[in-house]
Motif scaffolding. Structure first.
Motif, PDB file in Angstrom:
ATOM      1  N   PRO A  74       0.831  -1.207   0.000  1.00 49.96           N
ATOM      2  CA  PRO A  74       0.000   0.000   0.000  1.00 49.96           C
ATOM      3  C   PRO A  74       0.870   1.263   0.000  1.00 49.96           C
ATOM      4  CG  PRO A  74      -0.577  -1.477   1.817  1.00 49.96           C
ATOM      5  CD  PRO A  74       0.696  -1.959   1.265  1.00 49.96           C
ATOM      6  N   HIS A 143      -7.659   6.298  -1.283  1.00 50.93           N
ATOM      7  CA  HIS A 143      -7.565   5.504  -2.502  1.00 50.93           C
ATOM      8  C   HIS A 143      -7.947   6.345  -3.705  1.00 50.93           C
ATOM      9  CE1 HIS A 143     -12.007   5.106  -2.794  1.00 50.93           C
ATOM     10  NE2 HIS A 143     -11.977   5.007  -1.472  1.00 50.93           N
ATOM     11  N   GLU A 150      -7.685   1.810  -8.137  1.00 50.41           N
ATOM     12  CA  GLU A 150      -7.671   1.284  -6.770  1.00 50.41           C
ATOM     13  C   GLU A 150      -7.310  -0.198  -6.756  1.00 50.41           C
ATOM     14  OE1 GLU A 150     -11.022   0.498  -3.297  1.00 50.41           O
ATOM     15  OE2 GLU A 150     -11.391   2.005  -4.843  1.00 50.41           O
ATOM     16  N   GLN A 151      -7.830  -0.965  -7.741  1.00 51.00           N
ATOM     17  CA  GLN A 151      -7.547  -2.394  -7.827  1.00 51.00           C
ATOM     18  C   GLN A 151      -6.067  -2.670  -8.051  1.00 51.00           C
ATOM     19  OE1 GLN A 151      -9.700  -5.945  -8.479  1.00 51.00           O
ATOM     20  NE2 GLN A 151      -7.846  -5.717  -7.255  1.00 51.00           N
ATOM     21  N   TYR A 155      -3.831   2.757  -3.009  1.00 52.55           N
ATOM     22  CA  TYR A 155      -4.533   2.921  -1.741  1.00 52.55           C
ATOM     23  C   TYR A 155      -3.517   2.926  -0.610  1.00 52.55           C
ATOM     24  CZ  TYR A 155      -3.841  -2.148  -1.995  1.00 52.55           C
ATOM     25  OH  TYR A 155      -3.286  -3.385  -2.156  1.00 52.55           O
ATOM     26  N   SER A 179      -6.141  -6.419   1.311  1.00 52.38           N
ATOM     27  CA  SER A 179      -6.485  -6.066  -0.065  1.00 52.38           C
ATOM     28  C   SER A 179      -6.465  -7.304  -0.939  1.00 52.38           C
ATOM     29  CB  SER A 179      -5.525  -5.000  -0.612  1.00 52.38           C
ATOM     30  OG  SER A 179      -4.187  -5.490  -0.645  1.00 52.38           O
ATOM     31  N   HIS A 181      -5.352  -8.594  -5.054  1.00 48.76           N
ATOM     32  CA  HIS A 181      -4.557  -8.178  -6.214  1.00 48.76           C
ATOM     33  C   HIS A 181      -4.568  -9.288  -7.263  1.00 48.76           C
ATOM     34  CE1 HIS A 181      -1.504  -5.695  -8.221  1.00 48.76           C
ATOM     35  NE2 HIS A 181      -0.989  -6.843  -8.629  1.00 48.76           N
ATOM     36  N   ASN A 271      -9.913  -2.567   5.365  1.00 49.14           N
ATOM     37  CA  ASN A 271     -10.198  -3.377   4.176  1.00 49.14           C
ATOM     38  C   ASN A 271     -10.122  -2.475   2.951  1.00 49.14           C
ATOM     39  OD1 ASN A 271     -10.987  -5.078   2.146  1.00 49.14           O
ATOM     40  ND2 ASN A 271     -12.772  -5.879   3.223  1.00 49.14           N
ATOM     41  N   ALA A 272      -8.971  -2.504   2.293  1.00 43.37           N
ATOM     42  CA  ALA A 272      -8.734  -1.684   1.102  1.00 43.37           C
ATOM     43  C   ALA A 272      -8.879  -2.495  -0.174  1.00 43.37           C
ATOM     44  CB  ALA A 272      -7.331  -1.067   1.179  1.00 43.37           C
ATOM     45  N   SER A 273      -9.580  -3.617  -0.100  1.00 44.76           N
ATOM     46  CA  SER A 273      -9.717  -4.461  -1.286  1.00 44.76           C
ATOM     47  C   SER A 273     -10.718  -3.855  -2.262  1.00 44.76           C
ATOM     48  CB  SER A 273     -10.147  -5.869  -0.886  1.00 44.76           C
ATOM     49  OG  SER A 273     -11.436  -5.856  -0.326  1.00 44.76           O
TER      50      SER A 273
END
Length: 594
Positions: A74, A143, A150-151, A155, A179, A181, A271-273
């Motif tokens: 990140p 993000h 973002e994906q 973020y 996250s 990826h 949760n940055a997924s």
């Protein structure tokens, strides 16, 4: 001779697993990073420079393309202090526009970072400076709101320390950014979803599963087939293409955080997924939840919690013995997990539990919650079953039996006449119920304490205790076969007018999920109080995960003038249309609410 520095002293103080405390530093600044797989880079102060750029990252030994900030995925931990002002100069080195949204922060709407709504975006090879006061404390994140960046890794976490004493006392803390990826470009993922909504679902029911008793009986399968629905369709994008990460590291990387036995350790979980809700647990340790979405809550002890996309939870753990513990963040469809280790010294590992059996959708997930648990109900019906009764699930049209007959009710608009008849309304939940008191999908039989939204109680009294002056009902709609998502059957590109609010008004909003998938819904620029029976100590959040076939209600004070994004935080759902604009205007101004 190497000149001694503060950084070297802090590093050396913790090598060898020691837990040397430095009393002149606050708890968050105590030396905790030694032995970590890679500590998070941290930036702070009143003037912060951030650079967005392409980079390569290595996940479980495999290289993958990403977009990072200041060279990391990140991005760096941004550490701020409540009451300060901050200027964040964001330089875009990409060949396309970018942006940064400060998720959960209360700020002027021009600084919110959503292209086309609050500002134009940051063009390629230019710098934009965000400038705003920091008026809150807690755990948040940031993000991109441009395309699907973002994906790709765009973020990072934010921690804001309170002006006064922190009611959460801990000996040390770690920030845990979860996250997902994929080596696939996000637009390639989206194209596959448009071609086939269940493209990444590799956990469909099989004949072998039927024989082994792992899957539904044949009769139930035929019912689901008659409704053209798949009970295994829990997550759109799965471990078939995703690696699940902790602070940018895959499960085999074993990102490790240190502790000393007997310490109270605060874990700030973000949760940055893009598309994954995570079920988080640490076998052998109790999780005491003390903060949700940056807002302090009365401590509640659980064994597991689900953190939806875009949510944050702060938990305390108290490892008493000098052993390693595994932090498990299992994807909600059980197609993979993120994994980290808490240990008293580097190199220690703990057993990693196997993935649990993947969940299957139920009658409640189809929006028939009022019927769930009813035994001995005779679904057979006389030939003259009125269509409006069939739509409500009270009887079955002639020629149909059992749940198979519900295919008419799920596709009938009698229960939601306000919805337009568009392709984005594939189903309507006939009997949706409030599910905020239930464990999230797949966790009802976990066998231990699981956090539910009704467990959350605000630590402090709510700032606005007025009763709502009006109510608003918003349907979450979709068409999985065509991969279209919307609010009230209308995609963002087809919206005629924003959702209007008068500045200062108090509104009760009920979200109705007419789909069979959970949706984490986020409102920019505001916090709202969940209506879960806690009166003037209702929990305050900026994101609420609405269960499939369920409802969730919150009270909102529209106290931030401007234009604000309102959307599902599943990235590809937002990209496919589940997003609208909320306008907050003073009385008498164009666009003010009814």
């Amino acid at each position: 001779m190497t000149r001694p520095t503060r950084r070297r002293f802090l590093r050396d103080a913790t090598l060898g697993g020691g837990a040397l405390a430095l009393p002149w530093l606050p708890a968050w600044a105590q030396p905790v990073s030694a032995g970590l797989a890679t500590p998070l880079q941290t930036v702070s102060g009143t003037d912060i420079a951030l650079t967005v750029a392409h980079r390569m990252m290595t996940i479980d030994g495999k290289p993958s393309h990403a977009i990072g900030i200041n060279g990391t995925v990140p991005g760096p931990l941004i550490r701020l202090k409540q009451g300060q002002n901050v200027r964040l100069a964001v330089t875009n080195t990409l060949d396309e526009d970018t942006s940064i949204h400060w998720h959960g922060l209360l700020l002027p709407f021009q600084m919110d970072g959503v292209p086309g709504i609050s500002f134009p975006g940051i063009p390629a090879r230019t710098t934009f400076t965000y400038d705003f006061p920091v008026i809150q404390a807690g755990t948040y994140w940031y993000h991109s709101h441009s395309g699907l960046q973002e994906q790709m890794g765009h973020y990072g976490p934010i921690v804001i320390d309170p002006e006064g004493a922190d009611p959460v006392q801990a000996d040390r803390e770690h920030v845990i950014v979860l996250s997902d990826h994929s080596p696939l470009h996000p637009h390639a993922i989206f194209r596959r979803l448009k071609l086939q909504g269940g493209y990444f679902n590799y956990q469909k029911q099989t004949f072998a599963g039927l024989l082994a008793g792992r899957d539904q009986p044949l009769k139930e399968r035929l019912m689901w087939g008659g409704m053209r629905m798949d009970p295994t369709d829990v997550s759109d994008v799965t471990g078939a293409t995703y690696s699940y990460l902790v602070n940018g590291h895959g499960p085999a990387d074993n990102w490790t955080a240190l502790f000393a036995p007997g310490e109270r350790v605060r874990l700030r979980i973000v949760n940055a997924s893009a598309m994954t809700n995570f079920n988080v647990r640490i076998p052998g340790l109790t999780l005491t939840v003390v903060q949700a979405d940056g807002q302090n809550v009365k401590p509640v002890a659980v064994d597991e919690l689900q953190i939806a996309v875009a949510e944050t939870y702060d938990v305390l753990v108290g490892p008493a013995t000098p052993q390693a513990y595994t932090l498990v963040a299992e994807a909600w469809d059980r197609s993979g997990m993120a994994r980290a280790t808490l240990a008293p010294r580097p190199g220690m590992v703990a057993p990693v539990p196997a993935l649990r059996t993947r969940p299957l959708a139920t009658m409640k997930d189809m929006g028939m919650g009022a019927m769930a648990g009813m035994s001995g109900v005779d679904h057979a019906a006389p030939a003259a079953c009125p269509p409006e009764h069939a739509a409500m699930g009270h009887c079955t049209p002639a020629g149909d039996t059992g749940m198979a007959g519900m295919k008419h009710g799920m596709r009938d608009f009698a229960n939601a006449p306000e919805l337009p008849k568009t392709p984005v309304v594939q189903t309507v939940a006939p009997m949706p119920v409030d599910r905020t008191g239930e464990p999230p999908q797949g966790l009802a039989d976990a066998g231990h304490r699981v956090l539910v939204y009704r467990d959350l109680v605000a630590l402090d009294r709510n700032p606005d205790l007025r009763a709502p002056s009006r109510q608003l009902r918003i349907h979450l709609t979709g068409n999985m076969e065509r991969y279209m998502w919307a609010f009230d059957g209308v995609k963002l590109n087809a919206v005629v007018a924003p959702i209007p609010f008068r500045q200062g008004e108090r509104v009760r909003v009920t979200l109705v999920n007419d789909t069979m998938m959970a949706h984490p819904i986020h409102l920019h620029g505001h916090f709202f109080e969940l209506v879960t029976g806690h009166g003037d100590h209702a929990p305050r959040k900026h994101t609420i995960n609405v269960a499939p076939g369920g409802t969730a209600t919150f009270d909102l004070t529209a106290d931030a003038p401007g234009d604000w994004a309102f959307h599902c935080h599943l990235l590809y759902h937002m990209h496919a249309g589940m997003m609208q604009v909320v306008t907050v205007r003073p009385d008498g101004e164009a666009g003010a609410g009814a």
